[in-house]
Design a protein around this motif. Sequence first.
Motif, PDB file in Angstrom:
ATOM      1  N   SER A 135      31.510 -67.112  21.383  1.00 44.17           N
ATOM      2  CA  SER A 135      31.156 -68.394  22.537  1.00 44.17           C
ATOM      3  C   SER A 135      29.842 -68.364  22.356  1.00 44.17           C
ATOM      4  N   GLU A 136      28.845 -67.350  22.464  1.00 43.58           N
ATOM      5  CA  GLU A 136      27.613 -67.499  22.270  1.00 43.58           C
ATOM      6  C   GLU A 136      27.033 -68.195  21.230  1.00 43.58           C
ATOM      7  N   PHE A 158      35.189 -73.468  20.932  1.00 43.67           N
ATOM      8  CA  PHE A 158      34.820 -72.923  22.403  1.00 43.67           C
ATOM      9  C   PHE A 158      35.372 -74.431  22.968  1.00 43.67           C
ATOM     10  N   ALA A 159      36.583 -74.290  23.800  1.00 38.78           N
ATOM     11  CA  ALA A 159      37.393 -75.355  24.572  1.00 38.78           C
ATOM     12  C   ALA A 159      37.431 -74.949  25.970  1.00 38.78           C
ATOM     13  N   THR A 160      37.267 -76.006  26.729  1.00 34.30           N
ATOM     14  CA  THR A 160      37.300 -75.432  28.216  1.00 34.30           C
ATOM     15  C   THR A 160      37.410 -76.774  28.888  1.00 34.30           C
ATOM     16  N   THR A 187      32.003 -62.341  27.678  1.00 33.91           N
ATOM     17  CA  THR A 187      33.150 -62.453  26.776  1.00 33.91           C
ATOM     18  C   THR A 187      33.912 -61.080  27.257  1.00 33.91           C
ATOM     19  N   ILE A 188      35.322 -61.334  27.515  1.00 32.99           N
ATOM     20  CA  ILE A 188      36.193 -60.132  27.633  1.00 32.99           C
ATOM     21  C   ILE A 188      36.904 -60.304  26.067  1.00 32.99           C
ATOM     22  N   HIS A 235      34.685 -66.136  32.635  1.00 31.35           N
ATOM     23  CA  HIS A 235      34.633 -65.113  31.442  1.00 31.35           C
ATOM     24  C   HIS A 235      35.207 -66.139  30.324  1.00 31.35           C
ATOM     25  N   ALA A 236      34.807 -65.706  28.935  1.00 31.36           N
ATOM     26  CA  ALA A 236      35.524 -66.163  27.919  1.00 31.36           C
ATOM     27  C   ALA A 236      36.508 -65.204  27.406  1.00 31.36           C
TER      28      ALA A 236
END
Lengths: 174, 421
Positions: free
Chosen positions: B9-10, B135-137, B160-161, B194-195
């Motif tokens: 994600s970063e 990365f989809a939100t 992120t988890i 969180h991602a």
Amino acid sequence: MTNQRARARRFGDDINTDYIIASTRKKETLDENVLKQYLLEAVDPAFAATVRPGDVLVAGANFGCGSAMEVAATVILAAGIPTVLAKSFARSFYRNAINNGLLAIECDTTDIIEGDSLVLTIDPSGTTIVNERTGRRETRPPLSGIAGDILAAGGLVPYLKREGRFVDRSSAPS
Amino acid sequence: VTARSQTISEKILSAKSGGTARAGDVVVCDVDLVLGTDASAPMAIGYFERMGGTRVHDASRVVFALDHYSPPTSAATKGFHEQVHRFAKTHGVRVFDVGEGISHQIAVERGLAHPGMLVVGADSHTVTCGAVNAFATGVGSSDLAAAMLTGQLWFRVPETIRVVLEGARAPGVSAKDVALAMVSTLGSDGAEYHALEFTGSGARGFMLDDRLVLSNLAVEAGAKAAVWESDSVLDSHLARFADRGEPVVADRDARYARDVMLDVASLVPTVALPHLPANTVPLAQAPDTPIHMVFLGTCTGGRVADYHEALAILERGGGKLANGVTLVVTPASSDIERQLAADGTLVKLARMGATITMPGCGACCGTSGVIPGDGMNVISTANRNFKARMGNATASIYLASPAACAAAALTGRITDPRAFA
């Protein structure tokens, strides 16, 4: 600085956006002034009729989870509720709240019960919530960065009308 | 400057913001793909106009899917469709019309979403597209409008988890069971802000369709995104598309908020009891519950493999629905519907008495399709069992795998599908 005395309207954890306003209601109209009569009907069908302008929603964890539908934020505002206090918010609801100028404050709501009289003091240093029944006081910092700028502008529409784009002042050279 | 110690994600948010994005930073990103639906685009069009919008920044990156009101059943819903069509025509935005499918399903199956992309959709289940290493939100209508107007959105870069999948599923255990176990383990807000990043030696055992299910359910634990690594499973999905993107790999020393271990081999068929997806129990321990309606569909459980899984159980159980059970079938897209028609699945389900409806969201949120009657119990392959979710506050919704839904269709009660193995 503004000072508001508000009546607490208490809800629990995991209040999802379908509870705030059902997808089946939104399907027939997007007019918040019509939809507000169905506010939170899945949790309490009698609730909407008891809302007085200036009431504050108070909830537990994860308020606004589920669908990202934005009417969940705008219907609360249309009902005359300017503020939601919750232990935590689902991120999509939180964004929608900011984008429409609905004040969503993360704070410890544990001891707030239905009908409590809360005094909210909002100034540039943050929001202070005093529960007049228990005397408990909590101060929460203001939103910073772009989110704070959007809220201060009154929402995403006035923000983008003014700025034309998203401006990250924290990384700007001056 | 090479950024190090970054999660997937970063890395994606770094690339899209032109800087080095670390968890906690706020960044303004160029958005690669913007998805709107008939449930969110009408309101977004209103915001767009109030923002002073006269042109869409880059219409080639915007897609609308008419999926929630499929088919439209009222003047209002038909009006929303006409409004979306008008706006799309004016601005050159592509529309997937009624019956073509659910926005994020279309994005994946047509290759619109691919590795390295930043995808936003005004639909919370946009997280589904994380299965393709993107990365989809999900966002609301005002953010959809802003993304159309400016081509950008702001994000707080999430911690992120890491979800570590170990072992292989036992026979009779579906991706849906793993997904429900994940949501239950995390809790309904356990991944808030969180991602998720899926990894572990068991990850390769999840085909693309399985990955879509886990990414889809991640939002029921509050996750902002739910990203899979790029590997041979993803490559075989991407092989038929010209644009395959650029795989994004987490750095070895990336920093994670925590690891959640999922011992996949130990998982069993699972059901989420009313009225929360995280409210799960092993199916074998579920209270004996009569079932009146079975729903096979949605962006969680409306794909080809799901119907094959359900049909196998139905056929092994004799192919006769229990008395009083309504079986509703709503494929997630027209592509899926075509495949099911071609391989004979649809006609077999229809002969058993299934009601087959137009592809789209269907009965999931009560916006089209079949609404359960008063006091009815529904078992569904969907992702949400909130009270009143399907349009009737007196109905109770149970979430389970396609196999478990099929087993309930045969017996009229919540039933462990392994009974028909």
